[in-house]
Write a protein that holds these residues in place. Structure first.
Motif, PDB file in Angstrom:
ATOM      1  N   ILE A  25      19.004  49.703  21.722  1.00  0.00           N
ATOM      2  CA  ILE A  25      20.062  50.700  21.922  1.00  0.00           C
ATOM      3  C   ILE A  25      21.136  50.488  20.860  1.00  0.00           C
ATOM      4  N   ALA A  26      21.497  51.567  20.186  1.00  0.00           N
ATOM      5  CA  ALA A  26      22.600  51.543  19.220  1.00  0.00           C
ATOM      6  C   ALA A  26      23.616  52.594  19.637  1.00  0.00           C
ATOM      7  N   LYS A  27      24.905  52.216  19.655  1.00  0.00           N
ATOM      8  CA  LYS A  27      25.966  53.135  20.064  1.00  0.00           C
ATOM      9  C   LYS A  27      27.121  53.058  19.083  1.00  0.00           C
ATOM     10  N   ILE A  28      27.853  54.171  19.006  1.00  0.00           N
ATOM     11  CA  ILE A  28      29.112  54.170  18.283  1.00  0.00           C
ATOM     12  C   ILE A  28      30.136  54.901  19.140  1.00  0.00           C
ATOM     13  N   ASN A  29      31.296  54.281  19.293  1.00  0.00           N
ATOM     14  CA  ASN A  29      32.355  54.835  20.132  1.00  0.00           C
ATOM     15  C   ASN A  29      33.655  54.778  19.355  1.00  0.00           C
ATOM     16  N   GLN A  30      34.101  55.942  18.898  1.00  0.00           N
ATOM     17  CA  GLN A  30      35.328  56.038  18.106  1.00  0.00           C
ATOM     18  C   GLN A  30      35.313  55.047  16.933  1.00  0.00           C
ATOM     19  N   VAL A  78      33.481  52.339  16.564  1.00  0.00           N
ATOM     20  CA  VAL A  78      33.073  50.973  16.877  1.00  0.00           C
ATOM     21  C   VAL A  78      31.585  50.954  17.200  1.00  0.00           C
ATOM     22  N   LEU A  79      30.820  50.152  16.458  1.00  0.00           N
ATOM     23  CA  LEU A  79      29.370  50.086  16.580  1.00  0.00           C
ATOM     24  C   LEU A  79      28.976  48.983  17.561  1.00  0.00           C
ATOM     25  N   SER A  80      27.892  49.201  18.306  1.00  0.00           N
ATOM     26  CA  SER A  80      27.367  48.141  19.168  1.00  0.00           C
ATOM     27  C   SER A  80      25.852  48.258  19.243  1.00  0.00           C
ATOM     28  N   PHE A  81      25.202  47.109  19.458  1.00  0.00           N
ATOM     29  CA  PHE A  81      23.743  47.056  19.565  1.00  0.00           C
ATOM     30  C   PHE A  81      23.357  46.243  20.795  1.00  0.00           C
ATOM     31  N   GLU A  82      22.319  46.708  21.485  1.00  0.00           N
ATOM     32  CA  GLU A  82      21.745  45.968  22.599  1.00  0.00           C
ATOM     33  C   GLU A  82      20.236  45.883  22.385  1.00  0.00           C
ATOM     34  N   LEU A  83      19.669  44.738  22.736  1.00  0.00           N
ATOM     35  CA  LEU A  83      18.241  44.513  22.570  1.00  0.00           C
ATOM     36  C   LEU A  83      17.672  43.988  23.881  1.00  0.00           C
ATOM     37  N   MET A  84      16.591  44.607  24.346  1.00  0.00           N
ATOM     38  CA  MET A  84      15.916  44.132  25.546  1.00  0.00           C
ATOM     39  C   MET A  84      14.463  43.860  25.205  1.00  0.00           C
ATOM     40  N   VAL A  85      13.965  42.692  25.607  1.00  0.00           N
ATOM     41  CA  VAL A  85      12.572  42.325  25.382  1.00  0.00           C
ATOM     42  C   VAL A  85      11.959  41.886  26.700  1.00  0.00           C
ATOM     43  N   ASP A  86      10.653  42.082  26.818  1.00  0.00           N
ATOM     44  CA  ASP A  86       9.889  41.593  27.964  1.00  0.00           C
ATOM     45  C   ASP A  86       8.936  40.507  27.472  1.00  0.00           C
ATOM     46  N   VAL A  87       8.996  39.356  28.110  1.00  0.00           N
ATOM     47  CA  VAL A  87       8.113  38.239  27.774  1.00  0.00           C
ATOM     48  C   VAL A  87       7.264  37.907  28.996  1.00  0.00           C
ATOM     49  N   THR A  88       5.949  37.928  28.823  1.00  0.00           N
ATOM     50  CA  THR A  88       5.020  37.657  29.921  1.00  0.00           C
ATOM     51  C   THR A  88       4.553  36.211  29.852  1.00  0.00           C
ATOM     52  N   TYR A  89       4.539  35.567  31.005  1.00  0.00           N
ATOM     53  CA  TYR A  89       4.166  34.155  31.062  1.00  0.00           C
ATOM     54  C   TYR A  89       3.484  33.865  32.393  1.00  0.00           C
ATOM     55  N   SER A  90       2.979  32.655  32.536  1.00  0.00           N
ATOM     56  CA  SER A  90       2.334  32.208  33.765  1.00  0.00           C
ATOM     57  C   SER A  90       3.269  31.284  34.518  1.00  0.00           C
ATOM     58  N   SER A  91       3.399  31.491  35.823  1.00  0.00           N
ATOM     59  CA  SER A  91       4.235  30.599  36.635  1.00  0.00           C
ATOM     60  C   SER A  91       3.391  30.006  37.758  1.00  0.00           C
ATOM     61  N   LEU A 113      24.230  42.275  20.995  1.00  0.00           N
ATOM     62  CA  LEU A 113      24.186  41.664  19.671  1.00  0.00           C
ATOM     63  C   LEU A 113      25.533  41.769  18.969  1.00  0.00           C
ATOM     64  N   ASP A 114      25.717  40.924  17.995  1.00  0.00           N
ATOM     65  CA  ASP A 114      26.925  40.936  17.167  1.00  0.00           C
ATOM     66  C   ASP A 114      27.015  42.286  16.448  1.00  0.00           C
ATOM     67  N   ASN A 115      28.164  42.937  16.563  1.00  0.00           N
ATOM     68  CA  ASN A 115      28.338  44.256  15.932  1.00  0.00           C
ATOM     69  C   ASN A 115      28.170  44.213  14.419  1.00  0.00           C
ATOM     70  N   ALA A 116      28.432  43.064  13.823  1.00  0.00           N
ATOM     71  CA  ALA A 116      28.396  42.963  12.361  1.00  0.00           C
ATOM     72  C   ALA A 116      27.050  42.469  11.839  1.00  0.00           C
ATOM     73  N   LEU A 117      26.021  42.423  12.691  1.00  0.00           N
ATOM     74  CA  LEU A 117      24.749  41.882  12.215  1.00  0.00           C
ATOM     75  C   LEU A 117      24.151  42.756  11.120  1.00  0.00           C
ATOM     76  N   THR A 118      23.444  42.122  10.201  1.00  0.00           N
ATOM     77  CA  THR A 118      22.832  42.845   9.089  1.00  0.00           C
ATOM     78  C   THR A 118      21.335  43.027   9.268  1.00  0.00           C
ATOM     79  N   SER A 119      20.735  42.290  10.226  1.00  0.00           N
ATOM     80  CA  SER A 119      19.305  42.437  10.481  1.00  0.00           C
ATOM     81  C   SER A 119      19.029  42.051  11.922  1.00  0.00           C
ATOM     82  N   PHE A 120      17.993  42.641  12.493  1.00  0.00           N
ATOM     83  CA  PHE A 120      17.565  42.268  13.827  1.00  0.00           C
ATOM     84  C   PHE A 120      16.714  40.997  13.754  1.00  0.00           C
TER      85      PHE A 120
END
Length: 306
Positions: A133-138, A140-153, A211-218
């Motif tokens: 997800i990438a957003k800009i509000n007036q 101001v930039l923001s990024f959110e990242l969601m990942v799914d990791v599958t494992y055995s419990s 994520l940090d708003n100033a990041l240059t790479s994912f």
């Protein structure tokens, strides 16, 4: 004679006035090239959502085709990274002058990664569900990242009960005998010797980070590697017998309830100092018909909630 085509979004009055939080499109099929650290740019196919707000109360609507064309440029002429997402969001707003001051892009896709086996050195593909997800509000930039990791419990309670049954079987088998090491060793290699095994289940950790708003790479791979390293038992791709045996050992040495897994991941995310995070652990029970679930957030003011 050429005539000007009407633009109802610009000229027609709104049926009713009022501001709207988000207006746009969902479920857009969008192939693009995704950039992340430690992997070559990779082709993926996403389902995209694109929105702007509508803060002009009497405007009939937005220009959805302008959002679509900006995404098409991202798909065909660029690679997806923080800079190009920022450009697309800026185009969303600049193409809606006086209508919008916020914009949002969401991508859901599967990221294919080459993953090495535990011992044999074999390599295979694993797909990881990603929500970006990438957003800009007036401005101001923001990024959110969601990942799914599958494992055995593997259940600690079930493991303890299985060990008790093995002890009882041993006691019954050799109660009246003087035994040597080889006899016990041979017996432990039989079904009679290992009379019970603990139950385990495929499990999924859903992790969202701000994520940090100033990041240059994912760095999606870095996050996935860290999560799998903390959990110890991620599901495998290519597997030979030695890999399966090692997987069984790792399960036996990393018994965990959903609470254990949640605390492991929470501790990891705290160490990595994300501005905010949300996690949900899902253990898809093999004993019960229901699931075991644990949820945790960082707990910052105005941040993610459980």
């Amino acid at each position: 004679m050429q005539t000007t085509m009407p633009d109802i979004a610009d000229t027609a009055p709104a049926l009713r006035t009022g501001k709207l939080d988000w207006v746009g499109m969902g479920e857009i099929e969008l192939p693009f090239i995704f950039e992340s650290r430690n992997i070559a740019p990779v082709n993926v196919v996403a389902k995209a959502r694109a929105f702007v707000n509508l803060h002009k109360e009497d405007a009939k609507g937005i220009h959805m085709s302008r959002l679509f064309l900006a995404l098409d440029t991202l798909s065909t002429e660029q690679q997806v990274n923080p800079q190009t997402l920022a450009q697309a969001l800026d185009t969303f707003i600049s193409s809606h002058d006086d209508l919008s001051d916020q914009a949002q892009i969401e991508f859901k896709f599967e990221l294919p990664l080459r993953r090495e086996s535990l011992l044999s050195g074999k390599v295979g593909w694993k797909n990881y569900p990603i929500h970006l997800i990438a957003k800009i509000n007036q401005g101001v930039l923001s990024f959110e990242l969601m990942v799914d990791v599958t494992y055995s419990s593997t259940c600690p309670c079930s493991a303890a009960l299985a060990r008790q049954l093995i002890q009882h079987a041993f006691d019954e088998k050799f109660a009246e005998q003087q035994i040597d090491k080889q006899t016990v060793l041979n017996w432990l290699g039989t079904t009679e010797g290992i009379v019970a095994t603990p139950h385990s289940q495929r499990s999924i950790a859903n992790v969202k980070v701000k994520l940090d708003n100033a990041l240059t790479s994912f760095d999606v791979v870095g996050l996935i590697d860290a999560l799998e390293g903390e959990l110890k038992t991620p599901v495998q791709a290519a597997v030979k017998r030695e890999d399966e045996q090692e997987f069984a050992r790792l399960n036996g040495q990393n018994l965990m309830f959903c609470e254990d897994a949640a605390r492991k991941i929470k501790g990891l995310l705290e160490e990595q100092e994300y501005a905010d995070y949300w996690l949900q652990i899902n253990h898809y029970e093999s004993l019960h018909a229901h699931d075991a679930v644990a949820i945790a957030v960082k707990g910052v003011a105005g941040g993610y909630t459980a």
